[in-house]
Each structure stands twice: as C-alpha cells, then as structure tokens.
Scaffold this active site. Structure first.
Site, mmCIF file in Angstrom:
data_model
loop_
_atom_site.group_PDB
_atom_site.id
_atom_site.type_symbol
_atom_site.label_atom_id
_atom_site.label_comp_id
_atom_site.label_asym_id
_atom_site.label_seq_id
_atom_site.Cartn_x
_atom_site.Cartn_y
_atom_site.Cartn_z
ATOM 1 N N HIS A 409 -4.472 78.392 -16.257
ATOM 2 C CA HIS A 409 -3.720 79.570 -16.731
ATOM 3 C C HIS A 409 -4.243 80.867 -16.132
ATOM 4 O O HIS A 409 -3.612 81.924 -16.272
ATOM 5 C CB HIS A 409 -3.764 79.641 -18.265
ATOM 6 C CG HIS A 409 -2.446 79.959 -18.886
ATOM 7 N ND1 HIS A 409 -1.607 80.936 -18.411
ATOM 8 C CD2 HIS A 409 -1.807 79.411 -19.953
ATOM 9 C CE1 HIS A 409 -0.528 81.006 -19.160
ATOM 10 N NE2 HIS A 409 -0.606 80.077 -20.101
ATOM 11 N N ASP A 413 1.115 82.273 -14.845
ATOM 12 C CA ASP A 413 1.572 82.173 -16.233
ATOM 13 C C ASP A 413 2.554 81.016 -16.376
ATOM 14 O O ASP A 413 2.836 80.283 -15.420
ATOM 15 C CB ASP A 413 2.212 83.486 -16.689
ATOM 16 C CG ASP A 413 3.337 83.933 -15.755
ATOM 17 O OD1 ASP A 413 3.930 83.075 -15.070
ATOM 18 O OD2 ASP A 413 3.636 85.142 -15.726
#
Length: 438
Positions: A409, A413
């Site tokens: 992450h 995104d």
C-alpha cells in the site's frame, strides 16, 4: 612428488555466507578430474554442485553430511599429480613401542578427516577466500590439537583402527608429540568390547517438549525469513475478482491446435501480467527505506511460485516483458525442471520484481499470499473450474477463475491496484483486449 592443493568452499554469490553439505560426491582416495563436482551443498537459495578446480587424488574431506560450513572453509585436499595414495612405510616394532628412536609421525591419507573449519590448523592459509590455496609439500608436523589428518605410527595401525571401528580423532596418542601407537588402538578396541553398564532410568523434565523437531534452515529457513520480513515491513492489502476464463481457455486450445510447442495457461497469464504492468508501473517497483523512495523498475523480472520436495521456491524469468507466450512457456518449463531437481543457481532465484502465484494447482479457489520481499505486488490465480455464470444475459456453465492481487500500500492506493486487477480480468475474459497492447 605430488603437490597437495587445498580447495575451499567458494563464494556462491548473492551475499551467501554459508552452505550445508548435503552429499559428498567423492571419497578419500578417489581420483578426480579438473572441474569435476565433488560435493553437493544447499544454500539459502538452492542446491548446488561444487566443482573442484584441481585434478588428482582426494587426500582429505572436511565436514560430514549435514554440517554447515562458512564460505572459505576447507572442503577437500587433492594430491595433484598423484594417481593413487602413497603407502607410508610401517615402523619396526622396536621403534613403534620403544625407546628414543621413534620415527617422525606419518600423516595418513586413508580416512575421511572431517573437522569444522575453525579448527583447521595443519597448514596456515593466507590466500583470498575465493581461491584455493596451493600448499607445498613439507615435512608433516603434528598439531597441538588433532585436526584434519591424524598422526598415526603406520598404515597398519590405521587399518587396525578402521577394521575395529575406532575413531582415531577421538584418541590421545601415547607416543611422542601425541603419536598414536598400536597399543593406543588396542586399548580403545578393548574398551569398545567391554560390556556397558546399564543406563540409569531417565528423569522426565518438568515440561517435556513434544513433537518432531525440524531444523529451520536451508531453503525452508530462507523462505521463513523472507516471509517474516515481508510481514514486518510491508503494509499489504488484497483485492480479488472472479473472471470468466472460457475465452482464454478456448484461445489456448486454438494456439495449441496449430502445432509447435504447447502454450501453458501460466504463460498466457504471465503475458497478461506484463501488459498490465506496462499500464500500471507502480506495481513493478520496490521501496528503498534508507532513501525513503519508491523505485520504479524498468524491466519485469517475473517470479513464479514452484513447489518442490525441499519447499517453496520462486524462480525468476528475466525480462519477461520481451517474451511471447511460447518463450514464456519454455522458460517456465526449464526453470521448473531445475527447481524440482534442486539444480537452480542462486541467480535463478533472485532479482524478481513481480510474482505470479498459481495456487490453483493445489485445488483451491483463492488465497491472500504474502508478497515476495522486496517486491511490491503478487498476482494469485485460483483453479479454473466450471461454475454457473451469467453470460450474455443467460445463465450458463462457464470456466471461472478467482484472481487476487496482494500489493504494497506504500507504492499505490486501491484505485491503482483495482485498475491493474480489472485489466487482468478483462484480458482473461476477452483475450482480444490484449491484442491492443501487443
């Protein structure tokens, strides 16, 4: 006169500092050729056969099977120029047991003298670790602590010990400078033949550890460390989608019907992955924590998970973005065969930038795999099975597969990850979509 050459465990690359002896391929007394493999070792990356750069007679081996040795530790010594082991002359009985006229101790060659590298003291070594050291023939000297060849009065004494199962390394010689005499071996044989006292009844510990203990080392240990590091350092997330793979399977069947090498499903998925990574390069990257930077990588070195008897390994297909499905199929087959035979080189298992994990071969539909550190993402593929599916407004039986993407992450995104996975699914459902990027 033959020269004794000492061959050390060479630098196996990729920062590897040690290896475990799995199997000796030669014995003391064997004649070896230049570059003949002499030992099979297991590193944290793979099984490797180590060739010796010298030709001659093996005079000593260092390390039992199962022993871990550091890079630079002695492996074997070879008498270069010898076609067989020299016979040392037997000492007269009077001298063997006697007064002051005891011959100099003979360093015998007829036995496997295994010792950890840190206790090797027979000859000083000053050369670089990566190069074997040439040891000129000198008058043998008995070391203070026996290591390597053992000082024995004669080959007859050595044979007596071997026939009786006496480990000469465990004996303390009663002769001058620790020389092992016939009387020492006979005393050891007498002790071996003596009846052993009955052992005392064992006292059970307060808390006894139950179960089988399996050493976490070699390939399994390396995998465990890498997965643990991935969990510690990478904030991962997973998204998944079901896709209708009917058209992909039909396209594969059409490709294989025209003759030539067969195209695997994994190769088609790999080609789809490389096209998707060209659209979403964030997922072909790594995180440099020291510099606090995301590094986008120019080439796709595609890893794929392969299960072997020694555990899970991830061979790497270099520059996968330049390969077509036929080339990818051939490379997958080549690396898989090497993996199952334990013959992958360390370079075959490192440098990956993205991993494709086909866990569907185990008969499961989905998974949330752990990212192969230091990569940024992994695509998981479940089994392709017949399921009810709405196709063109009608309920039909279609070939359905579940795809999952686990991603770092920090590098992107959910929108980027979802876009990548949706593009992969679109190509699976309609392979013609892929033609636009070819």
């Amino acid at each position: 006169m033959p020269q004794v050459m000492e061959f050390k465990l060479p630098d196996l690359g990729e920062g590897l500092t040690e290896a475990e002896i799995v199997r000796w391929l030669v014995a003391v007394g064997d004649v070896v050729a230049i570059d003949q493999p002499v030992v099979e070792v297991e590193t944290a990356k793979a099984m490797v056969e180590v060739p010796c750069p010298y030709g001659g007679v093996v005079t000593a081996r260092f390390g039992e099977e199962g022993t871990e040795l550091p890079v630079g530790a002695p492996l074997i010594t070879v008498a270069v120029g010898a076609s067989s082991l020299p016979e040392a002359p037997a000492a007269p009985a009077a001298e063997a047991e006697g007064s002051g006229n005891v011959p100099r101790p003979l360093i015998g060659y007829g036995e496997d003298h295994s010792r950890p590298a840190r206790r090797r003291r027979v000859r000083p070594v000053t050369a670089a670790v990566s190069a074997p050291v040439v040891v000129a023939p000198v008058a043998p000297v008995v070391p203070a602590v026996p290591a390597g060849p053992v000082p024995v009065i004669s080959p007859l004494v050595r044979k007596l010990a071997k026939d009786g199962g006496v480990d000469l390394r465990a004996l303390k010689g009663s002769g001058p400078e620790g020389l092992i005499l016939r009387a020492d071996v006979e005393a050891a044989l007498a002790a071996l033949r003596a009846p052993e006292p009955a052992p005392a009844a064992p006292v059970a510990p307060a808390v006894a550890a139950q179960g089988e203990r399996i050493p976490l080392k070699g390939v399994r240990g390396a995998v465990a460390e890498k997965l643990s590091r991935s969990r510690r350092e990478i904030p991962d997330a997973t998204c998944w989608v079901d896709a209708d793979a009917t058209e992909l399977m039909a396209a594969r069947a059409a490709m294989n019907a025209v003759g030539g090498p067969k195209i695997s499903v994994l190769a088609l998925l790999a080609r789809i992955c490389t096209a998707a990574l060209a659209r979403y390069p964030e997922l072909n990257s790594t995180v440099d924590l020291a510099a606090k930077e995301i590094v986008r990588l120019p080439s796709v070195h595609l890893g794929f998970a392969a299960q072997t008897e020694r555990g899970l390994v991830v061979p790497v297909v270099r520059d996968a973005q330049h390969r077509n499905p036929e080339s990818l199929s051939a490379e997958f087959a080549r690396l898989t065969e090497l993996a199952r035979a334990g013959k992958l080189a360390p370079a075959d298992l490192t440098g990956g930038t993205f991993t494709l994990n086909n866990y569907g071969v185990f008969g499961v539909d989905g998974s949330t795999p752990i990212i192969n550190h230091p990569e940024a993402a992994m695509l998981g593929v479940g089994r392709i099975i017949d399921k009810p599916w709405v196709h063109e407004g009608q309920l039909a039986v279609r070939k359905v597969v579940q795809l999952s993407l686990t991603f770092d992450h920090r590098v992107c995104d959910g929108g980027t990850a979802g876009g990548f996975l949706r593009y992969v699914a679109d190509c699976v459902e309609s392979p013609a979509v892929l033609l636009r990027s070819l």
